[in-house]
Write an enzyme that holds these catalytic residues in place. Structure first.
Site, PDB file in Angstrom:
ATOM      1  N   HIS A  17       1.080  -1.479  -0.073  1.00 49.00           N
ATOM      2  CA  HIS A  17       0.211   0.101  -0.227  1.00 49.00           C
ATOM      3  C   HIS A  17       0.600   1.530  -0.042  1.00 49.00           C
ATOM      4  O   HIS A  17       0.345   2.537  -1.012  1.00 49.00           O
ATOM      5  CB  HIS A  17      -0.783  -0.004   1.404  1.00 49.00           C
ATOM      6  CG  HIS A  17      -1.986  -0.657   1.268  1.00 49.00           C
ATOM      7  ND1 HIS A  17      -1.744  -1.979   2.336  1.00 49.00           N
ATOM      8  CD2 HIS A  17      -3.240  -1.499   0.478  1.00 49.00           C
ATOM      9  CE1 HIS A  17      -3.095  -2.291   2.498  1.00 49.00           C
ATOM     10  NE2 HIS A  17      -3.526  -2.541   0.906  1.00 49.00           N
ATOM     11  N   LYS A  41     -18.145  -6.387   6.117  1.00 48.44           N
ATOM     12  CA  LYS A  41     -16.407  -7.054   5.758  1.00 48.44           C
ATOM     13  C   LYS A  41     -15.716  -7.253   7.184  1.00 48.44           C
ATOM     14  O   LYS A  41     -16.055  -6.029   8.247  1.00 48.44           O
ATOM     15  CB  LYS A  41     -15.217  -6.195   4.849  1.00 48.44           C
ATOM     16  CG  LYS A  41     -14.672  -6.654   3.489  1.00 48.44           C
ATOM     17  CD  LYS A  41     -14.400  -5.890   2.539  1.00 48.44           C
ATOM     18  CE  LYS A  41     -13.393  -6.589   1.738  1.00 48.44           C
ATOM     19  NZ  LYS A  41     -12.725  -5.428   0.794  1.00 48.44           N
ATOM     20  N   ARG A  91      -1.447  -6.283  -8.745  1.00 48.44           N
ATOM     21  CA  ARG A  91      -0.698  -6.864  -8.116  1.00 48.44           C
ATOM     22  C   ARG A  91      -0.239  -8.350  -8.871  1.00 48.44           C
ATOM     23  O   ARG A  91      -0.959  -8.345 -10.406  1.00 48.44           O
ATOM     24  CB  ARG A  91      -0.624  -7.746  -6.479  1.00 48.44           C
ATOM     25  CG  ARG A  91      -0.613  -6.952  -5.640  1.00 48.44           C
ATOM     26  CD  ARG A  91      -1.193  -7.512  -4.529  1.00 48.44           C
ATOM     27  NE  ARG A  91      -2.766  -7.259  -3.853  1.00 48.44           N
ATOM     28  CZ  ARG A  91      -3.558  -7.246  -3.535  1.00 48.44           C
ATOM     29  NH1 ARG A  91      -2.794  -7.688  -2.112  1.00 48.44           N
ATOM     30  NH2 ARG A  91      -4.736  -7.379  -3.827  1.00 48.44           N
ATOM     31  N   SER A 129      -2.508  -8.413   3.107  1.00 46.44           N
ATOM     32  CA  SER A 129      -2.730  -7.590   4.016  1.00 46.44           C
ATOM     33  C   SER A 129      -3.535  -9.322   5.058  1.00 46.44           C
ATOM     34  O   SER A 129      -2.872  -9.540   5.977  1.00 46.44           O
ATOM     35  CB  SER A 129      -3.847  -6.908   4.448  1.00 46.44           C
ATOM     36  OG  SER A 129      -3.428  -5.708   4.166  1.00 46.44           O
TER      37      SER A 129
HETATM   38  P1  ADP Z   1      -9.822  -4.135  -0.679  1.00 44.56           P
HETATM   39  O1  ADP Z   1      -9.494  -4.285   0.496  1.00 44.56           O
HETATM   40  O2  ADP Z   1      -9.970  -2.969  -1.265  1.00 44.56           O
HETATM   41  O3  ADP Z   1      -8.654  -5.032  -1.458  1.00 44.56           O
HETATM   42  P2  ADP Z   1      -6.735  -3.805   0.692  1.00 44.56           P
HETATM   43  O4  ADP Z   1      -6.669  -2.757   0.992  1.00 44.56           O
HETATM   44  O5  ADP Z   1      -6.830  -5.147   0.387  1.00 44.56           O
HETATM   45  O6  ADP Z   1      -8.523  -2.929   0.221  1.00 44.56           O
HETATM   46  O7  ADP Z   1      -6.404  -3.161  -1.162  1.00 44.56           O
HETATM   47  C1  ADP Z   1      -6.231  -1.560  -1.374  1.00 44.56           C
HETATM   48  C2  ADP Z   1      -5.956  -1.773  -2.473  1.00 44.56           C
HETATM   49  O8  ADP Z   1      -4.903  -1.364  -2.380  1.00 44.56           O
HETATM   50  C3  ADP Z   1      -6.442  -2.047  -3.667  1.00 44.56           C
HETATM   51  O9  ADP Z   1      -6.434  -1.527  -4.954  1.00 44.56           O
HETATM   52  C4  ADP Z   1      -5.529  -3.795  -4.278  1.00 44.56           C
HETATM   53  O10 ADP Z   1      -5.053  -3.953  -5.025  1.00 44.56           O
HETATM   54  C5  ADP Z   1      -3.945  -2.732  -3.861  1.00 44.56           C
HETATM   55  N1  ADP Z   1      -2.818  -3.421  -2.870  1.00 44.56           N
HETATM   56  C6  ADP Z   1      -2.726  -4.038  -2.116  1.00 44.56           C
HETATM   57  N2  ADP Z   1      -1.755  -4.641  -1.445  1.00 44.56           N
HETATM   58  C7  ADP Z   1      -1.266  -4.029  -2.944  1.00 44.56           C
HETATM   59  C8  ADP Z   1      -0.126  -4.745  -2.971  1.00 44.56           C
HETATM   60  N3  ADP Z   1       0.680  -5.466  -1.985  1.00 44.56           N
HETATM   61  N4  ADP Z   1       0.844  -4.443  -4.477  1.00 44.56           N
HETATM   62  C9  ADP Z   1       0.158  -3.719  -5.110  1.00 44.56           C
HETATM   63  N5  ADP Z   1      -1.305  -3.270  -4.661  1.00 44.56           N
HETATM   64  C10 ADP Z   1      -1.493  -4.008  -3.901  1.00 44.56           C
END
Ligand code: ADP
Length: 162
Positions: A17, A41, A91, A129
């Site tokens: 992030h 969620k 990703r 996460s």
């Molecule tokens: P959500 O529940 O919306 O997926 P996240 O917090 O898991 O929320 O992710 C928010 C955004 O950050 C999404 O666009 C996700 O693809 C991106 N993201 C999360 N981890 C990574 C990572 N390691 N590399 C690139 N983008 C990421």
């Protein structure tokens, strides 16, 4: 001022992030991190805990970011906040199909708000996460995935729920 809105659960914030935020700040004057408070969620951390970890780990660019919460449609919130774009991270492989659907749905909802994607450094392209929470449960080494402050919060939380 060019504003991008970066929505997500951030449960917890990871180096993936952080990498996306830093890349977005090269394009936008301000990035608003939109912490989802969707009651459907199940999150490990409360909204306030997630915000606290974002603030602490992005201390060096707090002048260019803003943290907000959202329980409504991202496009609506983005518009109210004066943003032109929704920022998302991509990703390896897995994110594409979901993001493709979301982008098209968002365009139907409001075509004035577009989406923009950033790919992280290769070393974070398999990081989520969810993985971080699983590693924390089994007391694995989290140093390359999340900042020290988040490691401490994960350990406190895992001990409390154990
Ligand atoms: P959500 O529940 O919306 O997926 P996240 O917090 O898991 O929320 O992710 C928010 C955004 O950050 C999404 O666009 C996700 O693809 C991106 N993201 C999360 N981890 C990574 C990572 N390691 N590399 C690139 N983008 C990421």
């Amino acid at each position: 001022m060019k504003i991008g809105v970066y929505p997500g659960s951030f449960d917890p914030i990871t180096y993936g992030h952080i990498d996306v935020v830093k890349r977005a700040l090269k394009v936008f004057d301000k990035v608003i991190i939109l912490v989802s408070t969707n009651p459907n969620k199940n999150t490990l951390f409360t909204k306030d805990e997630r915000i606290d970890m974002i603030e602490k780990t992005l201390e060096s660019c707090l002048d260019k970011i803003q943290i907000e919460t959202s329980a409504e449609l991202t496009v609506h919130r983005a518009k109210t906040l004066g943003a032109t774009h929704i920022v998302r991270g991509l990703r390896a492989l897995t994110d594409f199909e979901y993001e493709f659907q979301m982008t098209h749905a968002n365009r139907v909802l409001d075509k004035s708000i577009d989406s923009i994607f950033f790919m992280t450094d290769n070393k974070y392209s398999f990081l989520s996460s969810t993985t971080v929470k699983e590693i924390a449960q089994f007391n694995g080494n989290l140093e390359t995935f999340v900042p020290e402050y988040v490691i401490r919060k994960l350990h406190e939380k895992v001990m409390k729920t154990a």
